[in-house]
Motif scaffolding. Structure first.
Motif, mmCIF file in Angstrom:
data_model
loop_
_atom_site.group_PDB
_atom_site.id
_atom_site.type_symbol
_atom_site.label_atom_id
_atom_site.label_comp_id
_atom_site.label_asym_id
_atom_site.label_seq_id
_atom_site.Cartn_x
_atom_site.Cartn_y
_atom_site.Cartn_z
ATOM 1 N N ILE A 21 57.120 -34.628 -78.767
ATOM 2 C CA ILE A 21 58.346 -34.558 -79.509
ATOM 3 C C ILE A 21 59.105 -35.738 -78.836
ATOM 4 N N SER A 35 61.858 -23.239 -79.720
ATOM 5 C CA SER A 35 61.497 -22.659 -81.317
ATOM 6 C C SER A 35 60.266 -22.392 -81.589
ATOM 7 N N GLU A 36 59.396 -23.168 -81.131
ATOM 8 C CA GLU A 36 57.691 -22.946 -81.168
ATOM 9 C C GLU A 36 57.421 -21.631 -80.388
ATOM 10 N N ARG A 93 52.584 -31.422 -75.571
ATOM 11 C CA ARG A 93 53.771 -30.995 -76.754
ATOM 12 C C ARG A 93 54.896 -31.945 -76.588
ATOM 13 N N LYS A 145 66.478 -31.869 -76.597
ATOM 14 C CA LYS A 145 65.966 -31.710 -78.037
ATOM 15 C C LYS A 145 64.486 -31.130 -77.614
ATOM 16 N N VAL A 146 64.010 -31.881 -76.861
ATOM 17 C CA VAL A 146 62.534 -31.418 -76.426
ATOM 18 C C VAL A 146 62.376 -30.059 -76.046
ATOM 19 N N THR A 172 62.927 -27.745 -79.172
ATOM 20 C CA THR A 172 61.840 -27.565 -80.060
ATOM 21 C C THR A 172 60.745 -26.582 -79.518
#
Length: 307
Positions: free
Chosen positions: A283, A234-235, A279, A227-228, A231
């Motif tokens: 998350i 996606s960023e 970051r 998940k980290v 994310t």
């Protein structure tokens, strides 16, 4: 009798009936609450009762284990086991006693421990002394390594499910070969697994297998990594790889960032990596797993690899 007097009499009767009914209801409620509150001495109005009860139970269990541990040490002394070369530790989270002895005493202590366990009902796990293992994190390359690799293979095979592959149970927190021993991490909520079951599973190799408590299961660690990293991708961050790495000190999530996406200036590059680190921690915190450590490093560009 006038209508007014009749009305007042009827009203008075109704009021008396209502008062009487309320008194009966109140008495019944008080009686009911008294029974509930007196049940086993418990107080239903105390929201912390369950927590307090669990805390007391845990404390009682620890006291019991410590008392049994003293009896075990006395038994070993009676049987001429050198206590200077022996350690006995209560592991309350896994509800057993860990005994570490010299290699030459292992079989004798195992027999004593088996009889002791049968009498007390407390699990005793007999291991070799970690102090006897070579210093450093590197493997010793001894013949014993082959046994440990086989033990690890057996464990992974036990997790295998047809048409699915390896499915880690909730209690599994990771594993590794450390020095000359096999280290198995067990998540705090161990999902029903016991040390006795594990020792039985590993058989003759059990004295080389050590169990350590960890907060998160391997599944939770993998889920966090996915998940980290997902994310971050996606960023717009250029990740090359990410996976869960298990070491003796515990597990962490490694994330490799494409070196070509970072500045050539070393100071700026370090700042960029620190920003990604921060970051990633944010998350994980949003997931309620902010205490899982991350290692973010620059790596040469490769095809994205994941755990």
């Amino acid at each position: 009798m006038s209508k007014r007097k009749s009305f007042l009499i009827i009203l008075a009767i109704i009021c008396l009936v209502m008062v009487s009914t309320l008194s009966v209801i109140k008495a019944a409620l008080l009686h009911s609450n008294g029974e509930i509150n007196s049940l086993s001495g418990k107080t239903t109005n105390n929201p912390d009762f369950t927590i307090k009860e669990k805390t007391e139970t845990k404390a009682d269990n620890k006291t019991k284990l410590q008392r049994v541990n003293e009896d075990l040490l006395a038994l070993l002394k009676e049987n001429n086991i050198n206590l200077e070369g022996c350690s006995s530790t209560v592991v309350e989270d896994l509800d057993y006693i860990l005994v570490q002895v010299k290699k030459e005493d292992i079989e004798t202590v195992k027999k004593l421990a088996a009889d002791f366990e049968a009498k007390t009902g407390v699990c005793v796990s007999v291991k070799k002394q970690l102090a006897e293992l070579p210093d450093g994190h590197e493997n010793s390359g001894s013949f014993n390594q082959t046994k440990l690799v086989i033990a690890d293979g057996m464990l992974m095979q036990s997790f295998y499910q047809n048409c699915v592959g390896i499915v880690y149970p909730d209690w599994f927190g990771g594993s590794l070969i450390y020095r000359d021993a096999y280290v198995l991490f067990i998540a705090k909520d161990k999902g029903g697994i016991t040390v006795k079951e594990l020792d039985t599973f590993f058989g003759d190799t059990a004295s080389d297998v050590f169990y350590f408590i960890t907060k998160y299961s391997y599944n939770e660690l993998i889920d966090t990594a996915n998940k980290v990293a997902g994310t971050l991708l996606s960023e717009g961050y250029a990740l090359c790889e990410y996976y869960v790495n298990t070491e003796y000190e515990g597990a962490f999530v490694f994330i490799g960032v494409n070196e070509m996406s970072l500045s050539e200036n070393e100071d700026i590059k370090n700042t960029e990596l620190q920003n990604i680190q921060n970051r990633a921690a944010e998350i994980a915190e949003e997931m309620g797993r902010g205490d899982i450590p991350f290692l973010i490093e620059a790596v040469e560009q490769t095809e994205l690899q994941m755990d």
